[in-house]
Design a protein around this motif. Structure first.
Motif, PDB file in Angstrom:
ATOM      1  N   VAL A  78       0.864  -1.187   0.000  1.00 47.00           N
ATOM      2  CA  VAL A  78       0.000   0.000   0.000  1.00 47.00           C
ATOM      3  C   VAL A  78       0.896   1.231   0.000  1.00 47.00           C
ATOM      4  N   ASP A  79       0.809   1.999  -1.073  1.00 48.14           N
ATOM      5  CA  ASP A  79       1.645   3.189  -1.254  1.00 48.14           C
ATOM      6  C   ASP A  79       3.118   2.886  -0.972  1.00 48.14           C
ATOM      7  N   GLY A  80       3.594   1.747  -1.475  1.00 46.74           N
ATOM      8  CA  GLY A  80       4.996   1.375  -1.364  1.00 46.74           C
ATOM      9  C   GLY A  80       5.383   0.657  -0.083  1.00 46.74           C
ATOM     10  N   GLU A  81       4.462   0.510   0.860  1.00 43.36           N
ATOM     11  CA  GLU A  81       4.769  -0.163   2.129  1.00 43.36           C
ATOM     12  C   GLU A  81       4.090  -1.527   2.193  1.00 43.36           C
ATOM     13  N   TRP A  82       4.856  -2.534   2.662  1.00 41.68           N
ATOM     14  CA  TRP A  82       4.312  -3.881   2.821  1.00 41.68           C
ATOM     15  C   TRP A  82       3.294  -3.880   3.943  1.00 41.68           C
ATOM     16  N   ARG A  83       2.135  -4.487   3.693  1.00 36.21           N
ATOM     17  CA  ARG A  83       1.063  -4.538   4.688  1.00 36.21           C
ATOM     18  C   ARG A  83       0.415  -5.910   4.715  1.00 36.21           C
ATOM     19  N   ASP A  84      -0.236  -6.189   5.849  1.00 34.20           N
ATOM     20  CA  ASP A  84      -1.061  -7.390   5.970  1.00 34.20           C
ATOM     21  C   ASP A  84      -2.459  -7.086   5.458  1.00 34.20           C
ATOM     22  N   HIS A  85      -3.147  -8.116   5.080  1.00 32.17           N
ATOM     23  CA  HIS A  85      -4.561  -8.003   4.721  1.00 32.17           C
ATOM     24  C   HIS A  85      -5.353  -8.294   5.990  1.00 32.17           C
ATOM     25  N   ALA A  86      -6.013  -7.303   6.527  1.00 29.13           N
ATOM     26  CA  ALA A  86      -6.705  -7.432   7.819  1.00 29.13           C
ATOM     27  C   ALA A  86      -7.726  -8.563   7.821  1.00 29.13           C
ATOM     28  N   GLU A  87      -8.323  -8.863   6.665  1.00 32.69           N
ATOM     29  CA  GLU A  87      -9.362  -9.899   6.593  1.00 32.69           C
ATOM     30  C   GLU A  87      -8.811 -11.302   6.348  1.00 32.69           C
ATOM     31  N   ALA A  88      -7.498 -11.444   6.256  1.00 37.02           N
ATOM     32  CA  ALA A  88      -6.921 -12.774   6.014  1.00 37.02           C
ATOM     33  C   ALA A  88      -7.229 -13.684   7.199  1.00 37.02           C
ATOM     34  N   ALA A  89      -7.758 -14.856   6.906  1.00 41.57           N
ATOM     35  CA  ALA A  89      -8.137 -15.807   7.967  1.00 41.57           C
ATOM     36  C   ALA A  89      -6.928 -16.503   8.565  1.00 41.57           C
ATOM     37  N   ARG A  90      -5.827 -16.544   7.830  1.00 44.85           N
ATOM     38  CA  ARG A  90      -4.649 -17.280   8.304  1.00 44.85           C
ATOM     39  C   ARG A  90      -3.380 -16.563   7.873  1.00 44.85           C
ATOM     40  N   ARG A  91      -2.353 -16.669   8.697  1.00 45.86           N
ATOM     41  CA  ARG A  91      -1.039 -16.088   8.391  1.00 45.86           C
ATOM     42  C   ARG A  91       0.048 -17.089   8.746  1.00 45.86           C
ATOM     43  N   VAL A  92       1.185 -16.980   8.049  1.00 45.18           N
ATOM     44  CA  VAL A  92       2.340 -17.836   8.344  1.00 45.18           C
ATOM     45  C   VAL A  92       3.585 -16.951   8.416  1.00 45.18           C
ATOM     46  N   PRO A  93       4.560 -17.324   9.265  1.00 46.39           N
ATOM     47  CA  PRO A  93       5.789 -16.526   9.353  1.00 46.39           C
ATOM     48  C   PRO A  93       6.563 -16.564   8.037  1.00 46.39           C
ATOM     49  N   ASN A  94       7.237 -15.457   7.721  1.00 48.99           N
ATOM     50  CA  ASN A  94       8.094 -15.439   6.536  1.00 48.99           C
ATOM     51  C   ASN A  94       9.538 -15.179   6.960  1.00 48.99           C
ATOM     52  N   SER A  95      10.452 -15.189   6.015  1.00 53.25           N
ATOM     53  CA  SER A  95      11.882 -15.053   6.321  1.00 53.25           C
ATOM     54  C   SER A  95      12.296 -13.621   6.644  1.00 53.25           C
ATOM     55  N   PHE A  96      11.371 -12.675   6.603  1.00 50.49           N
ATOM     56  CA  PHE A  96      11.686 -11.279   6.900  1.00 50.49           C
ATOM     57  C   PHE A  96      11.268 -10.877   8.311  1.00 50.49           C
ATOM     58  N   GLY A  97      10.810 -11.845   9.091  1.00 51.69           N
ATOM     59  CA  GLY A  97      10.399 -11.553  10.459  1.00 51.69           C
ATOM     60  C   GLY A  97       8.978 -11.033  10.574  1.00 51.69           C
ATOM     61  N   THR A  98       8.252 -11.047   9.468  1.00 54.20           N
ATOM     62  CA  THR A  98       6.836 -10.653   9.490  1.00 54.20           C
ATOM     63  C   THR A  98       6.014 -11.887   9.114  1.00 54.20           C
ATOM     64  N   GLN A  99       4.819 -11.645   8.650  1.00 55.42           N
ATOM     65  CA  GLN A  99       3.955 -12.766   8.271  1.00 55.42           C
ATOM     66  C   GLN A  99       3.380 -12.555   6.886  1.00 55.42           C
ATOM     67  N   ASN A 100       3.158 -13.673   6.201  1.00 51.04           N
ATOM     68  CA  ASN A 100       2.437 -13.672   4.931  1.00 51.04           C
ATOM     69  C   ASN A 100       1.004 -14.084   5.202  1.00 51.04           C
ATOM     70  N   CYS A 101       0.094 -13.511   4.470  1.00 47.13           N
ATOM     71  CA  CYS A 101      -1.300 -13.918   4.544  1.00 47.13           C
ATOM     72  C   CYS A 101      -1.465 -15.182   3.685  1.00 47.13           C
TER      73      CYS A 101
END
Length: 114
Positions: free
Chosen positions: A86-109
């Protein structure tokens, strides 16, 4: 005495083993998946994920009413990881039912297409 006529030679056809036909791969049918994201005030919303090889320009969402952005995906059944930009910044999708850790220390939806 007249020469004897020869009978025509018979063609010998070699035996050929039957070759089994190659199985035709079953291609799962693509399903249309609507995606809605709330990003009020955003100028650009992009969806990226393993289904785009994480390209940052493949799926641009279209602005809709009330700060909502929409896109329609065509995906085969399966499980897909994704993120929003969103406008160049990585964001989560608030409505995602599930997330998994990624190699950048955040999560993927996770998006599951049944």
């Amino acid at each position: 005495m007249a020469p004897k006529s020869k009978s025509p030679a018979k063609a010998v056809v070699p035996a050929v083993a039957a070759v089994p036909a190659k199985p035709v791969p079953v291609v799962p049918s693509l399903k249309k998946i609507p995606l809605r994201v709330r990003a009020e005030g955003a100028k650009e919303v992009v969806l990226t994920g393993d289904f785009t090889q994480w390209a940052k320009d493949k799926v641009r969402l279209t602005p809709s009413a009330g700060g909502e952005w929409i896109a329609s995906l065509e995906l085969a059944p399966g499980e897909y990881q994704y993120r929003l930009i969103v406008d160049g910044e990585w964001r989560d999708h608030a409505e995602a039912a599930r997330r998994v850790p990624n190699s950048f220390g955040t999560q993927n939806c996770v998006l599951i297409v049944a």
